[in-house]
Write a protein that holds these residues in place. Sequence first.
Motif, PDB file in Angstrom:
ATOM      1  N   ASP A  93      39.997  33.497  38.810  1.00 29.27           N
ATOM      2  CA  ASP A  93      39.201  34.712  38.962  1.00 29.27           C
ATOM      3  C   ASP A  93      38.260  34.600  40.153  1.00 29.27           C
ATOM      4  OD1 ASP A  93      40.511  35.388  36.645  1.00 29.27           O
ATOM      5  OD2 ASP A  93      38.728  35.325  35.359  1.00 29.27           O
ATOM      6  N   ALA A  94      37.590  33.451  40.274  1.00 24.51           N
ATOM      7  CA  ALA A  94      36.637  33.254  41.366  1.00 24.51           C
ATOM      8  C   ALA A  94      37.333  33.281  42.725  1.00 24.51           C
ATOM      9  CB  ALA A  94      35.895  31.932  41.175  1.00 24.51           C
ATOM     10  N   ALA A  95      38.503  32.665  42.825  1.00 25.34           N
ATOM     11  CA  ALA A  95      39.232  32.636  44.096  1.00 25.34           C
ATOM     12  C   ALA A  95      39.669  34.047  44.494  1.00 25.34           C
ATOM     13  CB  ALA A  95      40.435  31.716  43.999  1.00 25.34           C
ATOM     14  N   VAL A 139      37.781  41.023  37.884  1.00 31.97           N
ATOM     15  CA  VAL A 139      39.044  40.270  37.920  1.00 31.97           C
ATOM     16  C   VAL A 139      39.342  39.726  36.530  1.00 31.97           C
ATOM     17  CG1 VAL A 139      40.257  38.306  38.926  1.00 31.97           C
ATOM     18  CG2 VAL A 139      38.764  39.709  40.357  1.00 31.97           C
ATOM     19  N   ALA A 140      38.316  39.233  35.833  1.00 30.91           N
ATOM     20  CA  ALA A 140      38.495  38.707  34.474  1.00 30.91           C
ATOM     21  C   ALA A 140      38.959  39.809  33.522  1.00 30.91           C
ATOM     22  CB  ALA A 140      37.199  38.079  33.977  1.00 30.91           C
ATOM     23  N   ARG A 141      38.399  41.024  33.677  1.00 27.78           N
ATOM     24  CA  ARG A 141      38.844  42.149  32.846  1.00 27.78           C
ATOM     25  C   ARG A 141      40.303  42.490  33.132  1.00 27.78           C
ATOM     26  NH1 ARG A 141      33.534  43.947  33.782  1.00 27.78           N
ATOM     27  NH2 ARG A 141      34.196  45.236  35.550  1.00 27.78           N
ATOM     28  N   ALA A 142      40.693  42.443  34.400  1.00 34.96           N
ATOM     29  CA  ALA A 142      42.089  42.719  34.772  1.00 34.96           C
ATOM     30  C   ALA A 142      43.014  41.659  34.176  1.00 34.96           C
ATOM     31  CB  ALA A 142      42.228  42.765  36.294  1.00 34.96           C
ATOM     32  N   ARG A 143      42.586  40.391  34.201  1.00 33.17           N
ATOM     33  CA  ARG A 143      43.380  39.304  33.619  1.00 33.17           C
ATOM     34  C   ARG A 143      43.598  39.558  32.129  1.00 33.17           C
ATOM     35  NH1 ARG A 143      44.577  34.259  35.138  1.00 33.17           N
ATOM     36  NH2 ARG A 143      43.104  34.226  36.862  1.00 33.17           N
ATOM     37  N   ALA A 144      42.524  39.942  31.430  1.00 31.17           N
ATOM     38  CA  ALA A 144      42.624  40.211  29.998  1.00 31.17           C
ATOM     39  C   ALA A 144      43.536  41.406  29.730  1.00 31.17           C
ATOM     40  CB  ALA A 144      41.233  40.447  29.413  1.00 31.17           C
ATOM     41  N   ALA A 145      43.427  42.456  30.541  1.00 30.18           N
ATOM     42  CA  ALA A 145      44.252  43.652  30.367  1.00 30.18           C
ATOM     43  C   ALA A 145      45.733  43.346  30.591  1.00 30.18           C
ATOM     44  CB  ALA A 145      43.790  44.748  31.313  1.00 30.18           C
ATOM     45  N   LEU A 146      46.011  42.423  31.507  1.00 28.44           N
ATOM     46  CA  LEU A 146      47.406  42.038  31.775  1.00 28.44           C
ATOM     47  C   LEU A 146      47.924  41.002  30.774  1.00 28.44           C
ATOM     48  CD1 LEU A 146      47.251  41.782  35.670  1.00 28.44           C
ATOM     49  CD2 LEU A 146      48.469  43.501  34.324  1.00 28.44           C
ATOM     50  N   GLY A 147      47.026  40.462  29.965  1.00 27.66           N
ATOM     51  CA  GLY A 147      47.422  39.465  28.977  1.00 27.66           C
ATOM     52  C   GLY A 147      47.758  38.112  29.580  1.00 27.66           C
TER      53      GLY A 147
END
Length: 157
Positions: free
Chosen positions: A18-20, A32-40
């Motif tokens: 996420d940081a990168a 970015v973290a929310r997008a990661r969670a939404a994409l599973g």
Amino acid sequence: MTAIRVDVATLLRAGHSDAAIARELHTAAKGVARARAALGLPKARPGKQPAATAADLFRTRVAQCDDGHLQWAGARQPGGCPVLRHAGRLHTAHRIAWTLARKRPPVGHVRAGCGRSDCVEPAHLEDAEDRARYRAIFGTALTGQTARPCSRMKESA
């Protein structure tokens, strides 16, 4: 639900943290973290990612020289043979370079024919089949060894 940016999703699927991603795309890490969670997708593993193939690892361990050689910058066996370890197996750099450039698998040992032990340039490598062909064509001119015909060959009159 907000739309996920395509560039963020691409980097997330490629395994970036996420940081990168936030640094590269100038966005908030929380987004970015929310997008990661939404994409599973799971969190990125910290540290250096392993090379996908031995050939990928090979490419990270060579340096192009000005004189046309490709110098090995990785580990060596005690005898000086350039090697790398991938997926728990030890591979010779010469054999990997050979397979990158040729259609057939190597026969016997693969060595640098240019005379530099640290050279892994695919065009400079020779296997046992190449060396035998060179001996048949050039005889002792290149190697200094006496060429002997096969004892099983019948001489033609």
